[in-house]
Design a protein around this motif. Structure first.
Motif, PDB file in Angstrom:
ATOM      1  N   VAL A   1       0.830  -1.199   0.000  1.00  0.00           N
ATOM      2  CA  VAL A   1       0.000   0.000   0.000  1.00  0.00           C
ATOM      3  C   VAL A   1       0.867   1.252   0.000  1.00  0.00           C
ATOM      4  O   VAL A   1       2.029   1.218   0.405  1.00  0.00           O
ATOM      5  CB  VAL A   1      -0.950   0.052   1.218  1.00  0.00           C
ATOM      6  CG1 VAL A   1      -1.926  -1.122   1.202  1.00  0.00           C
ATOM      7  CG2 VAL A   1      -0.188   0.115   2.524  1.00  0.00           C
ATOM      8  N   THR A   2       0.257   2.339  -0.429  1.00  0.00           N
ATOM      9  CA  THR A   2       0.814   3.679  -0.289  1.00  0.00           C
ATOM     10  C   THR A   2       0.035   4.349   0.828  1.00  0.00           C
ATOM     11  O   THR A   2      -1.198   4.341   0.816  1.00  0.00           O
ATOM     12  CB  THR A   2       0.649   4.482  -1.593  1.00  0.00           C
ATOM     13  OG1 THR A   2       1.336   3.788  -2.632  1.00  0.00           O
ATOM     14  CG2 THR A   2       1.208   5.883  -1.446  1.00  0.00           C
ATOM     15  N   VAL A   3       0.755   4.913   1.788  1.00  0.00           N
ATOM     16  CA  VAL A   3       0.124   5.505   2.963  1.00  0.00           C
ATOM     17  C   VAL A   3      -0.111   6.991   2.734  1.00  0.00           C
ATOM     18  O   VAL A   3       0.754   7.709   2.245  1.00  0.00           O
ATOM     19  CB  VAL A   3       1.002   5.290   4.213  1.00  0.00           C
ATOM     20  CG1 VAL A   3       0.358   5.899   5.454  1.00  0.00           C
ATOM     21  CG2 VAL A   3       1.263   3.805   4.423  1.00  0.00           C
ATOM     22  N   GLY A   4      -1.310   7.442   3.102  1.00  0.00           N
ATOM     23  CA  GLY A   4      -1.686   8.841   2.977  1.00  0.00           C
ATOM     24  C   GLY A   4      -1.833   9.508   4.329  1.00  0.00           C
ATOM     25  O   GLY A   4      -1.150   9.164   5.294  1.00  0.00           O
ATOM     26  N   ALA A   5      -2.781  10.431   4.416  1.00  0.00           N
ATOM     27  CA  ALA A   5      -2.986  11.250   5.604  1.00  0.00           C
ATOM     28  C   ALA A   5      -3.591  10.461   6.765  1.00  0.00           C
ATOM     29  O   ALA A   5      -4.296   9.471   6.568  1.00  0.00           O
ATOM     30  CB  ALA A   5      -3.916  12.407   5.254  1.00  0.00           C
ATOM     31  N   LYS A   6      -3.315  10.935   7.970  1.00  0.00           N
ATOM     32  CA  LYS A   6      -3.927  10.395   9.177  1.00  0.00           C
ATOM     33  C   LYS A   6      -5.399  10.798   9.185  1.00  0.00           C
ATOM     34  O   LYS A   6      -5.758  11.884   8.768  1.00  0.00           O
ATOM     35  CB  LYS A   6      -3.201  10.969  10.394  1.00  0.00           C
ATOM     36  CG  LYS A   6      -3.666  10.448  11.713  1.00  0.00           C
ATOM     37  CD  LYS A   6      -2.725  10.978  12.803  1.00  0.00           C
ATOM     38  CE  LYS A   6      -3.299  10.743  14.157  1.00  0.00           C
ATOM     39  NZ  LYS A   6      -4.216  11.777  14.603  1.00  0.00           N
TER      40      LYS A   6
ATOM     41  N   LEU B   1      -4.100   0.717  -2.389  1.00  0.00           N
ATOM     42  CA  LEU B   1      -3.322  -0.410  -2.912  1.00  0.00           C
ATOM     43  C   LEU B   1      -2.360   0.098  -3.974  1.00  0.00           C
ATOM     44  O   LEU B   1      -2.726   0.952  -4.790  1.00  0.00           O
ATOM     45  CB  LEU B   1      -4.240  -1.466  -3.522  1.00  0.00           C
ATOM     46  CG  LEU B   1      -5.181  -2.200  -2.576  1.00  0.00           C
ATOM     47  CD1 LEU B   1      -6.090  -3.130  -3.369  1.00  0.00           C
ATOM     48  CD2 LEU B   1      -4.415  -2.973  -1.523  1.00  0.00           C
ATOM     49  N   GLU B   2      -1.152  -0.422  -3.960  1.00  0.00           N
ATOM     50  CA  GLU B   2      -0.198  -0.130  -5.029  1.00  0.00           C
ATOM     51  C   GLU B   2      -0.744  -0.736  -6.326  1.00  0.00           C
ATOM     52  O   GLU B   2      -1.438  -1.765  -6.293  1.00  0.00           O
ATOM     53  CB  GLU B   2       1.164  -0.745  -4.718  1.00  0.00           C
ATOM     54  CG  GLU B   2       1.896  -0.094  -3.568  1.00  0.00           C
ATOM     55  CD  GLU B   2       2.648   1.143  -3.989  1.00  0.00           C
ATOM     56  OE1 GLU B   2       2.907   1.314  -5.190  1.00  0.00           O
ATOM     57  OE2 GLU B   2       2.969   1.944  -3.100  1.00  0.00           O
ATOM     58  N   PRO B   3      -0.441  -0.145  -7.482  1.00  0.00           N
ATOM     59  CA  PRO B   3      -0.896  -0.718  -8.756  1.00  0.00           C
ATOM     60  C   PRO B   3      -0.453  -2.176  -8.909  1.00  0.00           C
ATOM     61  O   PRO B   3       0.660  -2.539  -8.507  1.00  0.00           O
ATOM     62  CB  PRO B   3      -0.223   0.172  -9.801  1.00  0.00           C
ATOM     63  CG  PRO B   3       0.048   1.464  -9.099  1.00  0.00           C
ATOM     64  CD  PRO B   3       0.336   1.089  -7.669  1.00  0.00           C
TER      65      PRO B   3
END
Length: 134
Positions: free
Chosen positions: A64-69, A89-91
């Motif tokens: 996964v790519t993590v974004g904002a809290k 999810l990552e591509p």
């Protein structure tokens, strides 16, 4: 009297389209059947985002790519604090699958998130997620 440093537990609110990946606990018995965000404890030397990535790999078999809290930190008990992050999810990733402590995963539409029987610490975060823009 010594003050114990809280243990940070991270959760991943993995979003796709207008749905969020939710995980139903299978263990321990007192939590079985309740819903939560996949995740786990931050290990020594990890930051929160690194822990989210590791936990998603271990619990779901995906990157996964993590974004904002999302929302405020939530106390689980006197020792543990929950912190939840948006993730994607990552591509090219396979469909997530429950590998640890869950018997069911579901992509739940934003408008139905509050219909699930969530673990108590997750509820304010779910409420925030249901009304936020992502």
């Amino acid at each position: 009297m010594t003050t114990q440093t809280p243990v940070i537990v991270v959760g991943a609110a993995i979003v796709r389209d207008q749905s969020v990946l939710c995980a139903r606990r299978s263990a321990p018995a007192r939590l079985a059947g309740k819903w939560e965000f996949p995740g786990g404890k931050v290990e020594p030397g990890e930051d929160d985002a690194e822990a989210v990535v590791r936990e998603c790999r271990e619990e779901l078999g995906v990157a996964v790519t993590v974004g904002a809290k999302i929302g405020a930190d939530a106390r689980i008990d006197e020792r543990f604090t929950l912190r939840v992050f948006l993730a994607r999810l990552e591509p090219g990733q396979p469909e997530p699958r429950p590998l640890e402590d869950h018997d069911c995963l579901a992509w739940v539409p934003r408008g139905e998130l509050l219909d699930l029987d969530w673990l108590t610490p997750d509820v304010p975060i779910v409420e925030e997620l249901a009304r936020s823009v992502w």
